[in-house]
Write an enzyme that holds these catalytic residues in place. Structure first.
Site, PDB file in Angstrom:
ATOM      1  N   LEU A  24       6.397  -1.998  -0.051  1.00  0.00           N
ATOM      2  CA  LEU A  24       6.737  -0.612  -0.342  1.00  0.00           C
ATOM      3  C   LEU A  24       5.457   0.213  -0.386  1.00  0.00           C
ATOM      4  CD1 LEU A  24       8.886   1.490  -1.220  1.00  0.00           C
ATOM      5  CD2 LEU A  24       8.385   0.831  -3.580  1.00  0.00           C
ATOM      6  N   LYS A  25       5.479   1.405   0.237  1.00  0.00           N
ATOM      7  CA  LYS A  25       4.348   2.328   0.112  1.00  0.00           C
ATOM      8  C   LYS A  25       4.525   3.110  -1.186  1.00  0.00           C
ATOM      9  CE  LYS A  25       1.451   5.595   2.571  1.00  0.00           C
ATOM     10  NZ  LYS A  25       1.061   6.290   1.348  1.00  0.00           N
ATOM     11  N   LEU A  26       3.568   2.986  -2.071  1.00  0.00           N
ATOM     12  CA  LEU A  26       3.666   3.589  -3.388  1.00  0.00           C
ATOM     13  C   LEU A  26       2.999   4.968  -3.400  1.00  0.00           C
ATOM     14  CD1 LEU A  26       2.820   0.354  -5.360  1.00  0.00           C
ATOM     15  CD2 LEU A  26       5.027   1.518  -5.342  1.00  0.00           C
ATOM     16  N   GLU A 159       8.806   6.852  -0.397  1.00  0.00           N
ATOM     17  CA  GLU A 159       7.796   7.423   0.497  1.00  0.00           C
ATOM     18  C   GLU A 159       7.706   6.719   1.843  1.00  0.00           C
ATOM     19  OE1 GLU A 159       3.120   8.828   0.531  1.00  0.00           O
ATOM     20  OE2 GLU A 159       3.713   7.127  -0.687  1.00  0.00           O
ATOM     21  N   GLY A 160       7.873   5.414   1.871  1.00  0.00           N
ATOM     22  CA  GLY A 160       7.741   4.695   3.122  1.00  0.00           C
ATOM     23  C   GLY A 160       7.425   3.233   2.893  1.00  0.00           C
TER      24      GLY A 160
END
Length: 276
Positions: A24-26, A159-160
């Site tokens: 996960l992009k944090l 977010e991505g």
């Protein structure tokens, strides 16, 4: 000890490849945590020491000679990273936002640089080193499944994702194709309402009933997009002040952006195309 972190390139689409891991992009602030001479120090990616800002992180039990790479976040009531709350916490010690340092890599371990090890082996070291608690967490990851995970991210308005080659070395102060980010962009049709005089920033507005509501500023416009704007705006000028030239909102374009801020502004909008 500061270490300049490895950076990501961008991928427009997720992909399925078992040679890559998916994370996960944090949405937080990149943080380097180091422990040398039994002292813990914290640095941003630009080598600003911020140790005093986060006393909660200074009691982690790790071996001397360790450098960790990760993201410091604040979550909202739904458990999603909240970047605005993170910035409030970063800018004021009086903020009561609870932080958590999410660790995704290790650069030094017991005084030895381990950047030559494959990412998957560095992850194994992290697994044994970091114990999840209220202030620290290991970033979860999986082999492959980039497309499926990105679909979940979109469903939850996160977010991505980040795709990293499992065998990749840690490249200090490098931006590498071995680490790729895929952003979950949103899209909006907006009007250009002005431009800044000293730098190329465009003022944006979103149409509401009987008015154009301010929607923030846009810096990222392609050279062709800028050229086309310069051909049109002179005939639309309605007033000027010290910083901005304000124009009649006749030029409409599509933009992509990360999310809406709490004040309804577009977060990091970038130009896609003109639509009028």
């Amino acid at each position: 000890m500061f270490v300049s972190p490895m950076l990501l390139h961008k991928s427009e689409q997720p992909f399925e490849d078992k040679e890559f891991i998916t994370e996960l992009k944090l949405d937080g602030i990149r943080l380097i945590l180091s422990k040398f001479n039994n002292q813990i120090k914290l640095y941003t990616r630009h080598n600003n020491e911020v140790t005093s800002k986060f006393p909660e992180l200074l009691h982690i039990d790790i071996p001397d000679g360790t450098v960790l790479d990760g993201e410091i976040i604040v979550t909202d009531k739904d458990g999603k990273p909240d970047f605005e709350a993170m910035m409030e916490r970063f800018q004021s010690k009086r903020s009561n936002h609870h932080i958590q340092f999410c660790v995704f890599d290790i650069i030094y371990y017991k005084g030895e640089k381990i950047t030559h090890l494959p990412l998957i082996e560095r992850k194994d070291i992290l697994e044994s080193l970091i114990h999840n608690d209220q202030y620290f967490a290991k970033v979860q990851w999986m082999l492959g499944k980039g497309e499926a995970y990105f679909d979940i991210v979109k469903q939850h308005d996160l977010e991505g994702i980040v795709l990293k080659r499992a065998a990749s070395k840690y490249q200090i102060n490098k931006r590498s194709q071995n680490w790729l980010k895929v952003i979950n962009y949103q899209y909006a049709d907006v009007f250009i309402t002005g431009l800044r005089k000293d730098e190329f920033w465009l003022l944006l507005g979103i149409e509401e009933i009987n008015r154009i509501k301010p929607a923030g500023i846009m810096e990222f416009v392609s050279p062709a997009g800028r050229k086309q704007f310069y051909k049109q705006f002179q005939d639309l000028i309605i007033e000027e002040d010290k910083k901005f030239i304000h124009v009649d909102p006749k030029i409409k374009c599509r933009v992509k952006f990360r999310n809406y801020t709490k004040k309804g502004m577009l977060c990091i909008p970038s130009f896609v195309e003109y639509i009028s």
